[in-house]
Design a protein around this motif. Structure first.
Motif, mmCIF file in Angstrom:
data_model
loop_
_atom_site.group_PDB
_atom_site.id
_atom_site.type_symbol
_atom_site.label_atom_id
_atom_site.label_comp_id
_atom_site.label_asym_id
_atom_site.label_seq_id
_atom_site.Cartn_x
_atom_site.Cartn_y
_atom_site.Cartn_z
ATOM 1 N N LEU A 60 0.834 -1.162 -0.134
ATOM 2 C CA LEU A 60 0.158 -0.016 -0.074
ATOM 3 C C LEU A 60 0.861 1.308 0.057
ATOM 4 N N ARG A 61 0.427 2.107 -0.818
ATOM 5 C CA ARG A 61 0.969 3.376 -0.733
ATOM 6 C C ARG A 61 0.247 4.677 -0.879
ATOM 7 N N TYR A 62 0.593 5.748 -0.636
ATOM 8 C CA TYR A 62 -0.332 7.064 -0.369
ATOM 9 C C TYR A 62 0.539 8.029 -1.064
ATOM 10 N N ASP A 63 -0.086 8.338 -2.128
ATOM 11 C CA ASP A 63 0.406 9.596 -3.126
ATOM 12 C C ASP A 63 -0.328 10.689 -2.850
ATOM 13 N N VAL A 64 0.531 11.581 -1.933
ATOM 14 C CA VAL A 64 -0.235 12.831 -1.581
ATOM 15 C C VAL A 64 -0.081 13.810 -2.483
ATOM 16 N N GLN A 65 -1.361 14.262 -2.876
ATOM 17 C CA GLN A 65 -1.505 15.197 -4.122
ATOM 18 C C GLN A 65 -1.517 16.437 -3.625
ATOM 19 N N GLY A 66 -1.706 16.889 -2.305
ATOM 20 C CA GLY A 66 -1.707 18.304 -1.570
ATOM 21 C C GLY A 66 -2.353 18.145 -0.400
ATOM 22 N N TRP A 67 -2.234 19.412 0.233
ATOM 23 C CA TRP A 67 -2.830 19.465 1.593
ATOM 24 C C TRP A 67 -3.118 21.271 1.930
ATOM 25 N N ALA A 68 -3.815 21.130 2.754
ATOM 26 C CA ALA A 68 -4.519 22.887 3.443
ATOM 27 C C ALA A 68 -4.736 22.548 4.745
ATOM 28 N N ILE A 76 -5.339 16.477 4.169
ATOM 29 C CA ILE A 76 -4.491 15.849 3.296
ATOM 30 C C ILE A 76 -4.988 15.154 2.252
ATOM 31 N N TRP A 77 -4.988 15.099 0.875
ATOM 32 C CA TRP A 77 -5.507 14.365 0.035
ATOM 33 C C TRP A 77 -4.542 13.831 -1.032
ATOM 34 N N GLY A 78 -5.020 12.782 -1.591
ATOM 35 C CA GLY A 78 -4.283 12.066 -2.642
ATOM 36 C C GLY A 78 -4.901 10.530 -2.915
ATOM 37 N N ARG A 79 -4.015 9.748 -3.423
ATOM 38 C CA ARG A 79 -4.485 8.290 -3.734
ATOM 39 C C ARG A 79 -3.855 7.234 -2.900
ATOM 40 N N LEU A 80 -4.625 6.428 -2.470
ATOM 41 C CA LEU A 80 -4.001 5.122 -1.845
ATOM 42 C C LEU A 80 -3.860 4.054 -3.234
ATOM 43 N N HIS A 81 -2.825 3.317 -3.169
ATOM 44 C CA HIS A 81 -2.833 2.139 -4.179
ATOM 45 C C HIS A 81 -1.947 1.194 -3.761
ATOM 46 N N GLY A 82 -2.307 -0.123 -4.109
ATOM 47 C CA GLY A 82 -1.375 -1.231 -3.859
ATOM 48 C C GLY A 82 -2.069 -2.530 -4.820
ATOM 49 N N THR A 83 -1.903 -3.555 -3.891
ATOM 50 C CA THR A 83 -2.327 -4.826 -4.617
ATOM 51 C C THR A 83 -3.166 -5.725 -3.732
ATOM 52 N N LEU A 84 -4.384 -6.151 -3.950
ATOM 53 C CA LEU A 84 -5.218 -6.863 -3.201
ATOM 54 C C LEU A 84 -5.928 -8.035 -3.829
ATOM 55 N N GLY A 86 -4.307 -10.268 -5.538
ATOM 56 C CA GLY A 86 -3.450 -10.680 -6.701
ATOM 57 C C GLY A 86 -3.544 -9.465 -7.631
ATOM 58 N N GLY A 87 -4.222 -8.559 -7.558
ATOM 59 C CA GLY A 87 -4.499 -7.403 -8.754
ATOM 60 C C GLY A 87 -4.351 -6.037 -8.118
ATOM 61 N N PRO A 88 -4.364 -5.046 -8.823
ATOM 62 C CA PRO A 88 -4.177 -3.556 -8.288
ATOM 63 C C PRO A 88 -5.768 -3.179 -7.915
ATOM 64 N N VAL A 89 -5.418 -2.070 -6.894
ATOM 65 C CA VAL A 89 -6.474 -1.447 -6.325
ATOM 66 C C VAL A 89 -5.989 -0.019 -5.827
ATOM 67 N N GLU A 90 -6.931 1.051 -6.330
ATOM 68 C CA GLU A 90 -6.582 2.146 -6.153
ATOM 69 C C GLU A 90 -7.924 2.989 -5.742
ATOM 70 N N TRP A 91 -7.722 4.005 -4.797
ATOM 71 C CA TRP A 91 -8.980 5.003 -4.461
ATOM 72 C C TRP A 91 -8.434 6.333 -3.813
ATOM 73 N N PRO A 92 -9.113 7.219 -4.253
ATOM 74 C CA PRO A 92 -8.747 8.345 -3.811
ATOM 75 C C PRO A 92 -9.179 8.631 -2.409
ATOM 76 N N LEU A 93 -8.582 9.577 -1.539
ATOM 77 C CA LEU A 93 -8.679 9.842 -0.192
ATOM 78 C C LEU A 93 -8.297 11.143 0.338
ATOM 79 N N VAL A 94 -9.227 11.460 1.348
ATOM 80 C CA VAL A 94 -9.138 12.684 1.969
ATOM 81 C C VAL A 94 -9.120 12.550 3.407
ATOM 82 N N ASP A 95 -7.894 12.740 3.927
ATOM 83 C CA ASP A 95 -7.585 12.822 5.548
ATOM 84 C C ASP A 95 -7.972 14.393 6.155
#
Length: 138
Positions: A60-68, A76-84, A86-95
């Motif tokens: 799992l990786r969190y690519d931070v795209q920005g913050w305020a 903090i917003w960005g995209r989480l992505h990894g393998t679940l 056997g295949g890729p999974v990715e979703w946007p996230l705001v913390d």
């Protein structure tokens, strides 16, 4: 610590992919709120949640795209992505993070849980690892 320094430390904790990298960022009574798990209270529960998440999606990786920031909060917003399963999974996230004395008092994660649920349903290889993370929290 400035908000910019906090964001850098938070981003670095995600780069390390180690639950213990997050604990120095948390107040002892930290509260984590997320759509796919029960809310956690305290550093040990928060650490256990991070460990379960990292076990389910070990790359799992969190690519931070920005913050305020403002009013004692950091977004903090960005995209989480990894393998679940056997295949890729990715979703946007705001913390949304509430800071007290430079430490996380509360973190609320905003994302569409149907991305994860749909991936789990479509990938039987993910079922056993998911169940292990659920049973491991008891």
């Amino acid at each position: 610590m400035s908000d910019a320094e906090f964001v850098e430390r938070f981003t670095e904790a995600w780069r390390r992919m180690d639950p213990d990298a997050f604990t120095p960022l948390f107040r002892p009574d930290v509260r984590l709120v997320h759509p796919l798990d029960r809310n956690t209270r305290g550093v040990e529960e928060a650490r256990a949640f991070m460990a379960r998440t990292m076990t389910l999606v070990p790359d799992l990786r969190y690519d931070v795209q920005g913050w305020a920031s403002g009013s004692g909060q950091v977004l903090i917003w960005g995209r989480l992505h990894g393998t679940l399963g056997g295949g890729p999974v990715e979703w946007p996230l705001v913390d949304r993070i509430v800071l007290e004395d430079g430490l996380v008092a509360e973190r609320t994660a905003y994302f569409d849980p149907l991305v994860i649920i749909g991936t789990l349903v479509r990938r039987p290889r993910a079922w056993l690892p998911y169940l292990r993370t659920r049973l491991g929290r008891r």
